[in-house]
Design a protein around this motif. Structure first.
Motif, PDB file in Angstrom:
ATOM      1  N   ILE A   5      26.803   6.927  -0.159  1.00  0.00           N
ATOM      2  CA  ILE A   5      26.473   5.299  -0.904  1.00  0.00           C
ATOM      3  C   ILE A   5      26.462   4.568  -1.992  1.00  0.00           C
ATOM      4  CG2 ILE A   5      25.056   2.982  -0.828  1.00  0.00           C
ATOM      5  CD1 ILE A   5      25.088   4.101   2.553  1.00  0.00           C
ATOM      6  N   LEU A   6      25.850   6.180  -2.613  1.00  0.00           N
ATOM      7  CA  LEU A   6      25.026   5.357  -3.796  1.00  0.00           C
ATOM      8  C   LEU A   6      26.486   5.942  -4.939  1.00  0.00           C
ATOM      9  CD1 LEU A   6      23.137   5.537  -6.064  1.00  0.00           C
ATOM     10  CD2 LEU A   6      22.166   7.997  -5.840  1.00  0.00           C
TER      11      LEU A   6
ATOM     12  N   LYS B 291      24.862  10.546   3.634  1.00  0.00           N
ATOM     13  CA  LYS B 291      25.071   8.466   3.706  1.00  0.00           C
ATOM     14  C   LYS B 291      24.339   8.226   2.524  1.00  0.00           C
ATOM     15  CE  LYS B 291      26.048   8.139   8.707  1.00  0.00           C
ATOM     16  NZ  LYS B 291      25.472   7.120   9.661  1.00  0.00           N
ATOM     17  N   MET B 292      23.417   8.158   2.177  1.00  0.00           N
ATOM     18  CA  MET B 292      22.999   7.816   1.261  1.00  0.00           C
ATOM     19  C   MET B 292      23.741   8.339  -0.493  1.00  0.00           C
ATOM     20  SD  MET B 292      19.156   7.908  -0.390  1.00  0.00           S
ATOM     21  CE  MET B 292      18.472   7.996   1.004  1.00  0.00           C
ATOM     22  N   ILE B 293      23.578   9.663  -0.220  1.00  0.00           N
ATOM     23  CA  ILE B 293      24.489   9.809  -1.714  1.00  0.00           C
ATOM     24  C   ILE B 293      26.101   9.472  -1.391  1.00  0.00           C
ATOM     25  CG2 ILE B 293      25.406  12.580  -2.421  1.00  0.00           C
ATOM     26  CD1 ILE B 293      23.317  13.749  -1.412  1.00  0.00           C
TER      27      ILE B 293
ATOM     28  N   ASN C  88      20.968  16.264   5.133  1.00  0.00           N
ATOM     29  CA  ASN C  88      20.121  15.028   5.563  1.00  0.00           C
ATOM     30  C   ASN C  88      20.680  14.162   4.729  1.00  0.00           C
ATOM     31  OD1 ASN C  88      18.801  17.364   7.605  1.00  0.00           O
ATOM     32  ND2 ASN C  88      17.281  18.077   5.678  1.00  0.00           N
ATOM     33  N   ASN C  89      20.701  14.084   3.861  1.00  0.00           N
ATOM     34  CA  ASN C  89      20.614  12.957   3.297  1.00  0.00           C
ATOM     35  C   ASN C  89      22.113  12.066   2.839  1.00  0.00           C
ATOM     36  OD1 ASN C  89      18.163  11.960   3.186  1.00  0.00           O
ATOM     37  ND2 ASN C  89      18.115  14.068   1.607  1.00  0.00           N
TER      38      ASN C  89
ATOM     39  N   SER D  39      29.451   5.366  -4.112  1.00  0.00           N
ATOM     40  CA  SER D  39      30.617   4.575  -4.067  1.00  0.00           C
ATOM     41  C   SER D  39      30.029   2.895  -4.383  1.00  0.00           C
ATOM     42  CB  SER D  39      30.711   4.166  -2.034  1.00  0.00           C
ATOM     43  OG  SER D  39      30.730   5.138  -1.533  1.00  0.00           O
TER      44      SER D  39
END
Length: 186
Positions: free
Chosen positions: A30-31, A26-28, A23-24, A33
């Protein structure tokens, strides 16, 4: 035969972790990166600062090696504000060179700017140049023996004998004591 109980494995920790990651994702990404980019930026900034600092030290070192007259010493002194962690060294070094080139006034002026770990050396040089420095203030410094000798040289008739005796007691084998005895300062 006994009937076996069924085990409900729907809500195990691994399943919840897998569900969270799905579910997350993309956020992982981005974080992670952002952390990598911040690390690289910090490293590049630190490296650039180090290169800049080294370049300034190289420039000031080159000028120090090329001091051949008062004008070249002036150029050396002018770079002092660009390297604040060397300002006291630059003041003492330039004062010595000014004195060598016959400019006692500028030497005194530069010595008065020196502080930090060069304060005692600067005060000693000022004393040697005839400036009003109280030698007794530095008797506990790093150059104690020399300051005791200077204390004798700056003594008046009232405390000369006491200062000589103090020096004899603390430094009986000193070459400076031999000078005092040979000159018969008393």
């Amino acid at each position: 035969m006994a009937k076996k109980d069924t085990i409900n494995i729907d809500n195990t920790g691994v399943d919840r972790l897998e569900s969270f990651m799905q579910n997350n994702i993309k956020m992982i990404v981005i974080l992670i990166s952002a952390v990598v980019v911040l690390f690289i930026a910090a490293y590049l900034g630190y490296t650039a600062y180090g290169v800049s600092k080294t370049k300034k030290i190289d420039t000031i070192s080159a000028l120090e090696m090329g001091m051949i007259d008062n004008a070249s010493v002036d150029a050396f002194v002018a770079l002092s504000p660009t390297v604040p962690f060397l300002k006291d060294y630059v003041a003492v070094r330039s004062a010595g060179m000014y004195y060598i080139f016959g400019n006692k006034d500028k030497a005194v002026s530069e010595l008065q700017k020196a502080g930090g770990s060069y304060a005692e050396l600067s005060a000693g040089m000022l004393f040697d140049l005839g400036q009003s420095i109280t030698a007794a203030n530095y008797l506990q410094g790093n150059m104690r023996e020399l300051w005791y000798y200077r204390n004798i040289l700056s003594s008046d008739e009232n405390n000369l004998e006491k200062n000589i005796n103090d020096f004899k007691m603390l430094y009986p084998e000193s070459q400076l004591l031999t000078l005092v005895e040979n000159w018969n300062i008393k």
